[in-house]
Write a protein that holds these residues in place. Structure first.
Motif, PDB file in Angstrom:
ATOM      1  N   ALA A 126       0.839  -1.201   0.000  1.00 57.77           N
ATOM      2  CA  ALA A 126       0.000   0.000   0.000  1.00 57.77           C
ATOM      3  C   ALA A 126       0.869   1.245   0.000  1.00 57.77           C
ATOM      4  O   ALA A 126       2.011   1.236   0.477  1.00 57.77           O
ATOM      5  CB  ALA A 126      -0.917   0.003   1.216  1.00 57.77           C
ATOM      6  N   THR A 127       0.334   2.324  -0.533  1.00 57.86           N
ATOM      7  CA  THR A 127       1.053   3.604  -0.550  1.00 57.86           C
ATOM      8  C   THR A 127       0.382   4.643   0.339  1.00 57.86           C
ATOM      9  O   THR A 127       0.924   5.741   0.517  1.00 57.86           O
ATOM     10  CB  THR A 127       1.138   4.157  -1.983  1.00 57.86           C
ATOM     11  OG1 THR A 127      -0.181   4.261  -2.531  1.00 57.86           O
ATOM     12  CG2 THR A 127       1.977   3.247  -2.859  1.00 57.86           C
ATOM     13  N   ALA A 128      -0.794   4.332   0.880  1.00 60.52           N
ATOM     14  CA  ALA A 128      -1.507   5.279   1.741  1.00 60.52           C
ATOM     15  C   ALA A 128      -2.534   4.493   2.552  1.00 60.52           C
ATOM     16  O   ALA A 128      -2.710   3.292   2.375  1.00 60.52           O
ATOM     17  CB  ALA A 128      -2.196   6.363   0.921  1.00 60.52           C
ATOM     18  N   GLY A 129      -3.197   5.213   3.473  1.00 64.38           N
ATOM     19  CA  GLY A 129      -4.279   4.598   4.231  1.00 64.38           C
ATOM     20  C   GLY A 129      -3.882   3.969   5.545  1.00 64.38           C
ATOM     21  O   GLY A 129      -4.697   3.303   6.183  1.00 64.38           O
ATOM     22  N   ARG A 130      -2.614   4.178   5.984  1.00 60.21           N
ATOM     23  CA  ARG A 130      -2.189   3.601   7.262  1.00 60.21           C
ATOM     24  C   ARG A 130      -2.077   4.652   8.371  1.00 60.21           C
ATOM     25  O   ARG A 130      -1.857   4.310   9.523  1.00 60.21           O
ATOM     26  CB  ARG A 130      -0.837   2.905   7.084  1.00 60.21           C
ATOM     27  CG  ARG A 130      -0.908   1.597   6.320  1.00 60.21           C
ATOM     28  CD  ARG A 130       0.433   0.881   6.379  1.00 60.21           C
ATOM     29  NE  ARG A 130       1.438   1.601   5.625  1.00 60.21           N
ATOM     30  CZ  ARG A 130       1.767   1.333   4.361  1.00 60.21           C
ATOM     31  NH1 ARG A 130       1.131   0.382   3.726  1.00 60.21           N
ATOM     32  NH2 ARG A 130       2.699   2.022   3.748  1.00 60.21           N
ATOM     33  N   ALA A 131      -2.191   5.915   8.024  1.00 56.54           N
ATOM     34  CA  ALA A 131      -2.014   6.966   9.023  1.00 56.54           C
ATOM     35  C   ALA A 131      -3.191   7.012   9.993  1.00 56.54           C
ATOM     36  O   ALA A 131      -4.284   6.506   9.706  1.00 56.54           O
ATOM     37  CB  ALA A 131      -1.860   8.322   8.327  1.00 56.54           C
ATOM     38  N   ASP A 132      -2.961   7.619  11.154  1.00 55.30           N
ATOM     39  CA  ASP A 132      -4.026   7.758  12.145  1.00 55.30           C
ATOM     40  C   ASP A 132      -5.226   8.491  11.560  1.00 55.30           C
ATOM     41  O   ASP A 132      -6.374   8.206  11.903  1.00 55.30           O
ATOM     42  CB  ASP A 132      -3.508   8.514  13.370  1.00 55.30           C
ATOM     43  CG  ASP A 132      -2.452   7.719  14.143  1.00 55.30           C
ATOM     44  OD1 ASP A 132      -2.377   6.496  13.929  1.00 55.30           O
ATOM     45  OD2 ASP A 132      -1.713   8.321  14.941  1.00 55.30           O
ATOM     46  N   SER A 133      -4.951   9.441  10.676  1.00 56.09           N
ATOM     47  CA  SER A 133      -6.027  10.222  10.087  1.00 56.09           C
ATOM     48  C   SER A 133      -6.921   9.389   9.176  1.00 56.09           C
ATOM     49  O   SER A 133      -8.017   9.811   8.813  1.00 56.09           O
ATOM     50  CB  SER A 133      -5.448  11.399   9.292  1.00 56.09           C
ATOM     51  OG  SER A 133      -4.597  10.926   8.260  1.00 56.09           O
ATOM     52  N   ALA A 134      -6.455   8.181   8.786  1.00 62.50           N
ATOM     53  CA  ALA A 134      -7.225   7.333   7.879  1.00 62.50           C
ATOM     54  C   ALA A 134      -8.118   6.341   8.613  1.00 62.50           C
ATOM     55  O   ALA A 134      -8.791   5.535   7.968  1.00 62.50           O
ATOM     56  CB  ALA A 134      -6.273   6.575   6.953  1.00 62.50           C
ATOM     57  N   VAL A 135      -8.141   6.398   9.937  1.00 60.15           N
ATOM     58  CA  VAL A 135      -8.991   5.493  10.703  1.00 60.15           C
ATOM     59  C   VAL A 135     -10.447   5.713  10.292  1.00 60.15           C
ATOM     60  O   VAL A 135     -10.925   6.843  10.226  1.00 60.15           O
ATOM     61  CB  VAL A 135      -8.827   5.736  12.214  1.00 60.15           C
ATOM     62  CG1 VAL A 135      -9.839   4.908  12.999  1.00 60.15           C
ATOM     63  CG2 VAL A 135      -7.418   5.391  12.642  1.00 60.15           C
ATOM     64  N   GLY A 136     -11.118   4.635   9.979  1.00 63.33           N
ATOM     65  CA  GLY A 136     -12.508   4.733   9.562  1.00 63.33           C
ATOM     66  C   GLY A 136     -12.699   4.942   8.076  1.00 63.33           C
ATOM     67  O   GLY A 136     -13.836   5.064   7.606  1.00 63.33           O
ATOM     68  N   SER A 171       4.160  11.128   7.198  1.00 59.13           N
ATOM     69  CA  SER A 171       3.229  11.618   6.211  1.00 59.13           C
ATOM     70  C   SER A 171       2.134  10.574   6.087  1.00 59.13           C
ATOM     71  O   SER A 171       2.334   9.406   6.463  1.00 59.13           O
ATOM     72  CB  SER A 171       3.916  11.833   4.857  1.00 59.13           C
ATOM     73  OG  SER A 171       2.992  12.293   3.899  1.00 59.13           O
ATOM     74  N   ASP A 172       0.975  10.968   5.587  1.00 62.57           N
ATOM     75  CA  ASP A 172      -0.093   9.993   5.397  1.00 62.57           C
ATOM     76  C   ASP A 172       0.049   9.264   4.065  1.00 62.57           C
ATOM     77  O   ASP A 172      -0.833   8.511   3.675  1.00 62.57           O
ATOM     78  CB  ASP A 172      -1.469  10.666   5.503  1.00 62.57           C
ATOM     79  CG  ASP A 172      -1.588  11.897   4.607  1.00 62.57           C
ATOM     80  OD1 ASP A 172      -0.559  12.306   4.036  1.00 62.57           O
ATOM     81  OD2 ASP A 172      -2.697  12.452   4.501  1.00 62.57           O
ATOM     82  N   HIS A 173       1.171   9.481   3.370  1.00 64.38           N
ATOM     83  CA  HIS A 173       1.482   8.763   2.139  1.00 64.38           C
ATOM     84  C   HIS A 173       2.923   8.270   2.209  1.00 64.38           C
ATOM     85  O   HIS A 173       3.768   8.882   2.874  1.00 64.38           O
ATOM     86  CB  HIS A 173       1.336   9.670   0.913  1.00 64.38           C
ATOM     87  CG  HIS A 173      -0.068  10.113   0.658  1.00 64.38           C
ATOM     88  ND1 HIS A 173      -0.856   9.583  -0.325  1.00 64.38           N
ATOM     89  CD2 HIS A 173      -0.829  11.058   1.292  1.00 64.38           C
ATOM     90  CE1 HIS A 173      -2.045  10.171  -0.309  1.00 64.38           C
ATOM     91  NE2 HIS A 173      -2.048  11.077   0.665  1.00 64.38           N
ATOM     92  N   ASP A 174       3.208   7.162   1.503  1.00 69.94           N
ATOM     93  CA  ASP A 174       4.563   6.638   1.450  1.00 69.94           C
ATOM     94  C   ASP A 174       5.235   7.053   0.139  1.00 69.94           C
ATOM     95  O   ASP A 174       4.607   7.599  -0.765  1.00 69.94           O
ATOM     96  CB  ASP A 174       4.554   5.115   1.609  1.00 69.94           C
ATOM     97  CG  ASP A 174       4.167   4.703   3.024  1.00 69.94           C
ATOM     98  OD1 ASP A 174       4.448   5.475   3.964  1.00 69.94           O
ATOM     99  OD2 ASP A 174       3.572   3.618   3.201  1.00 69.94           O
ATOM    100  N   LEU A 175       6.520   6.777   0.062  1.00 68.08           N
ATOM    101  CA  LEU A 175       7.345   7.204  -1.067  1.00 68.08           C
ATOM    102  C   LEU A 175       7.390   6.109  -2.129  1.00 68.08           C
ATOM    103  O   LEU A 175       7.753   4.969  -1.848  1.00 68.08           O
ATOM    104  CB  LEU A 175       8.755   7.523  -0.566  1.00 68.08           C
ATOM    105  CG  LEU A 175       9.846   7.810  -1.595  1.00 68.08           C
ATOM    106  CD1 LEU A 175       9.505   9.039  -2.418  1.00 68.08           C
ATOM    107  CD2 LEU A 175      11.193   7.998  -0.892  1.00 68.08           C
ATOM    108  N   LEU A 176       7.015   6.464  -3.356  1.00 64.91           N
ATOM    109  CA  LEU A 176       7.025   5.524  -4.475  1.00 64.91           C
ATOM    110  C   LEU A 176       8.308   5.702  -5.283  1.00 64.91           C
ATOM    111  O   LEU A 176       8.688   6.824  -5.616  1.00 64.91           O
ATOM    112  CB  LEU A 176       5.809   5.785  -5.377  1.00 64.91           C
ATOM    113  CG  LEU A 176       5.742   4.980  -6.681  1.00 64.91           C
ATOM    114  CD1 LEU A 176       5.540   3.498  -6.394  1.00 64.91           C
ATOM    115  CD2 LEU A 176       4.613   5.516  -7.571  1.00 64.91           C
TER     116      LEU A 176
END
Length: 513
Positions: A439-449, A481-486
């Motif tokens: 995955a490249t996103a969706g793991r941050a605390d802000s993405a809960v729910g 960051s709420d995104h990872d590095l590609l």
């Protein structure tokens, strides 16, 4: 002229794992003692920029991007000895000890405050108090001294000082990062750094998170790098002179630090513009350097025309993009506009003049890819854990039976136009399934729910360029960051052959069959 000699390598216990080069060990020793780039460079007779570059590579090896975190990782694994302490350990209270442990593991003030149990606004004041109490030079030196005082020993340390394992665990090191590419490789990437690393803590002072992130980027030796959320590196026409000056300073520093040439798109409706950095020694730029696309796009992409010296007539249209997050209909219109770039990619190399024969699009597509075997699992938009209904409205569509499924229109349009996802190519043709399954996103605390991990940061390249891909990796940003590095690596030789049309393009949808 004689080259300056390094001081002897620091003496380490025999059990210490040797993951660092000799120069990195010297830099690490300076780091845990709290040295700045300038101080470390003077001590080791190298430039501050070189010192910073080594720090970035050290951080990359451990998956630790702030200085205190790097110091903690180095000292926890026995890579370097802790610095000498000026005095016995002070009597820290429980809150101060929690702060020290949080500083060793986090760089985000919100996470630090949460770990300590204090307000975010109190973190800086309490940190300054603890640094003073410890007689430390700075926060990084504080972490080093606390290791000297045995206040940060790992839970698996034994009484004799040995550890249950002499290897660094994967979660401590982070992923194995790609080394500096050989001369026959071209490295491109995309990073959506949340809010550009944050605002200046003081006028003319860039945030620590920004420096730490760019240290990592420097260490990875990109030839082309797309950037999202350049919140503080670009301004609107009605910005104040102070805001414009601050944005220009930050953007100039990004170019200096990476030694790359930068391009920025204009601000759109959103507040997080795009940009990209290009290494002039790798690419030729122009003859039409930048195309400004402002209509339709909520956040305009940064479009730059490049080439390789070996094939001067062939041009590569590259774009760093950030698709609309809140409107799927605008998002679809945006990608249709981007197919105008794809449409310029002609089958044959022109006999004279210059013509686009390749197209690379990298960015935050804000929409999931078409599900395929080995891909990151599709989000279950009907799960009870999904509580952010507005986010679901942005990313999914309701079915006649009342259930919801992912929107994948962006990926379908690109697939129909003959563009290909390098992660799919790496998984299907290069035997590297992790490229597609990460995955490249969706793991941050802000993405809960919001449904969990997803792969919205992607690349799409033409049918010739895709066959030059040699590797694809996703580098976790560790909550910074709420995104990872590609990262996408290309074979320069194969790219040249593709630009010269020495082989047939990969057919549309070929990687989905």
């Amino acid at each position: 002229m004689d080259q300056p000699t390094m001081p002897p390598a620091p003496h380490l216990p025999a059990r210490a794992p040797r993951y660092l080069t000799p120069t990195e060990l010297h830099v690490a020793t300076q780091l845990v003692a709290g040295a700045s780039n300038e101080e470390g460079g003077i001590a080791l007779k190298i430039t501050p920029r070189a010192f910073s570059g080594h720090l970035g590579r050290i951080g990359a090896k451990f998956g630790a991007y702030s200085r205190p975190e790097r110091a903690h990782a180095l000292l926890s694994t026995g890579q370097v000895p802790p610095p000498p302490a000026p005095s016995p350990a002070p009597q820290f209270d429980a809150t101060e000890l929690r702060l020290i442990r949080a500083l060793a593991k986090h760089s985000d003030p919100v996470r630090i405050a949460s770990a300590v149990g204090i307000a975010k606004s109190e973190v800086r004041t309490l940190t300054k108090s603890v640094v003073t109490k410890a007689k430390a030079k700075n926060t990084t030196h504080l972490i080093g001294l606390c290791h000297t005082w045995k206040l940060l020993d790992e839970a698996d340390a034994h009484a004799d000082g040995s550890r249950s394992s002499d290897t660094i665990r994967a979660h401590q090191m982070g992923p194995v990062l790609p080394p500096k590419p050989p001369s026959d490789r071209i490295r491109v990437g995309f990073l959506n750094l949340k809010n550009d690393g944050g605002p200046e803590p003081a006028p003319g002072v860039l945030p620590t998170l920004w420096h730490d992130t760019y240290d990592l980027l420097v260490a990875l030796h990109f030839d082309w790098l797309g950037l999202g959320e350049l919140t503080h590196s670009q301004t609107r026409p009605n910005a104040t002179d102070q805001e414009k000056k601050a944005a220009e300073f930050r953007w100039q520093e990004a170019q200096k630090k990476t030694e790359m040439r930068g391009f920025r798109a204009a601000m759109g409706q959103g507040r997080n513009p795009t940009g990209l950095l290009v290494r002039p020694s790798t690419f030729t730029i122009g003859p039409r350097p930048q195309q400004h696309l402002t209509k339709v796009f909520r956040t305009p992409p940064t479009v730059v025309e490049l080439g390789l010296r070996e094939v001067p007539k062939a041009r590569i249209l590259t774009a760093s993009l950030h698709a609309s997050y809140c409107n799927p209909f605008v998002r679809e219109a945006e990608v249709y506009e981007l197919t105008a770039l794809v449409d310029k990619v002609k089958t044959h190399l022109p006999a004279e003049g210059t013509k686009a024969v390749a197209c690379w699009l990298l960015g935050d597509f804000n929409e999931l890819p078409v599900p395929s075997p080995g891909d990151v699992p599709d989000i279950d938009w009907n799960a009870p854990e999904l509580t952010d209904m507005v986010h679901r409205l942005h990313r999914a569509r309701e079915q006649p039976d009342g259930t919801w499924c992912s929107r994948t229109d962006v990926d379908k349009i690109l697939l129909h136009s003959g563009m290909h996802d390098p992660a799919r190519y790496a998984a299907r043709r290069l035997g590297k399934p992790a490229a597609l399954a990460t995955a490249t996103a969706g793991r941050a605390d802000s993405a809960v729910g919001q449904g969990g991990p997803c792969r919205i940061d992607r690349a799409a390249v033409d049918g010739w360029s895709i066959q030059a891909v040699t590797d694809v990796q996703v580098i976790p940003m560790g909550g910074r960051s709420d995104h990872d590095l590609l990262i996408v690596d290309f074979s320069r030789r194969k790219l040249i052959e593709g630009l010269r049309r020495k082989f047939q393009p990969l057919a549309p949808w070929a990687l989905m069959r």
